[in-house]
Write an enzyme that holds these catalytic residues in place. Structure first.
Site, PDB file in Angstrom:
ATOM      1  N   HIS A   1       0.836  -1.205   0.000  1.00  0.00           N
ATOM      2  CA  HIS A   1       0.000   0.000   0.000  1.00  0.00           C
ATOM      3  C   HIS A   1       0.872   1.256   0.000  1.00  0.00           C
ATOM      4  O   HIS A   1       0.566   2.238  -0.697  1.00  0.00           O
ATOM      5  CB  HIS A   1      -0.915  -0.003   1.224  1.00  0.00           C
ATOM      6  CG  HIS A   1      -1.745   1.233   1.363  1.00  0.00           C
ATOM      7  ND1 HIS A   1      -2.678   1.622   0.429  1.00  0.00           N
ATOM      8  CD2 HIS A   1      -1.766   2.187   2.343  1.00  0.00           C
ATOM      9  CE1 HIS A   1      -3.250   2.754   0.814  1.00  0.00           C
ATOM     10  NE2 HIS A   1      -2.711   3.117   1.965  1.00  0.00           N
ATOM     11  N   ALA A   2       1.963   1.238   0.757  1.00  0.00           N
ATOM     12  CA  ALA A   2       2.868   2.392   0.820  1.00  0.00           C
ATOM     13  C   ALA A   2       3.490   2.667  -0.544  1.00  0.00           C
ATOM     14  O   ALA A   2       3.610   3.828  -0.974  1.00  0.00           O
ATOM     15  CB  ALA A   2       3.958   2.130   1.854  1.00  0.00           C
TER      16      ALA A   2
END
Length: 216
Positions: free
Chosen positions: A73-74
């Site tokens: 996600h990052a």
């Protein structure tokens, strides 16, 4: 790992926010603030990329390394931040170009709405009377064009914006320049060939160009 991922998400989010604020500043024609916001966006993007690099270097040293969902996600947030930053730069450039075009068109519109008072000056005032009529063929509605002799000039000079001296009295121009009001009046020399041909269009264009110098 999770802490590093959270830092990437944090800085990526800050970068996207600053990029969006920069666009809004540009939309309001505040390009100085837009530049500041884009600088902030770039600094946050660099910070996020440093955490990414740090994590990737760890991956090279560890044999068993499986990134979790929060790291994925990052990475996604960082990619979006980069895209947002690049698009923001393009949008700001477009807003700036639009602003410059509007400024230009606004100045031209303001000029086109202004009327001119033009005075042709010659030795006796006779040779320019025909030229006045020729110029009226190209004049805008509201323009006023007249002719006079140099001797009569002092009594009427204050009523005109642009003064054009005929070639025969070019030596009088320094005297006329001392008589006019700076920034509100201007004097020039008629084009010799246009004057000889009674070319009203060319002489009128000369007056227009001179008028722009005192109105812009």
């Amino acid at each position: 790992m999770e802490n590093t991922a959270l830092q990437i998400i944090l800085h990526s989010g800050n970068s996207k926010s600053s990029s969006m604020e920069a666009i809004e500043c540009a939309r309001m024609s505040d390009f100085e603030s837009a530049d500041l916001k884009m600088n902030e966006a770039h600094e946050e993007l660099v910070a996020a990329q440093k955490y990414q690099t740090k994590t990737l270097k760890r991956k090279e040293k560890e044999d068993a390394y499986n990134p979790n969902l929060i790291f994925v996600h990052a990475q996604d947030q960082l990619t979006n931040a980069k895209i947002q930053y690049d698009l923001s730069k393009e949008l700001i450039n477009l807003y700036e170009e639009i602003y410059q075009i509007k400024e230009f068109l606004g100045n031209e519109r303001t000029y086109s709405q202004q009327t001119m008072k033009i005075l042709l000056v010659c030795g006796q005032g006779m040779s320019t009377s025909l030229l006045v009529q020729a110029m009226y063929q190209y004049a805008r509605e509201g323009d006023y064009i007249e002719s006079t002799s140099f001797e009569e000039l002092p009594s009427v000079i204050d009523e005109y914006d642009v003064l054009l001296a005929s070639p025969q009295i070019r030596f009088r121009i320094p005297v006329i320049e001392r008589m006019i009001k700076p920034r509100t009046q201007i004097v020039g020399l008629m084009d010799m060939k246009a004057y000889g041909k009674l070319d009203g269009q060319t002489i009128y264009k000369q007056a227009e160009d001179l008028f722009k110098k005192i109105k812009h």
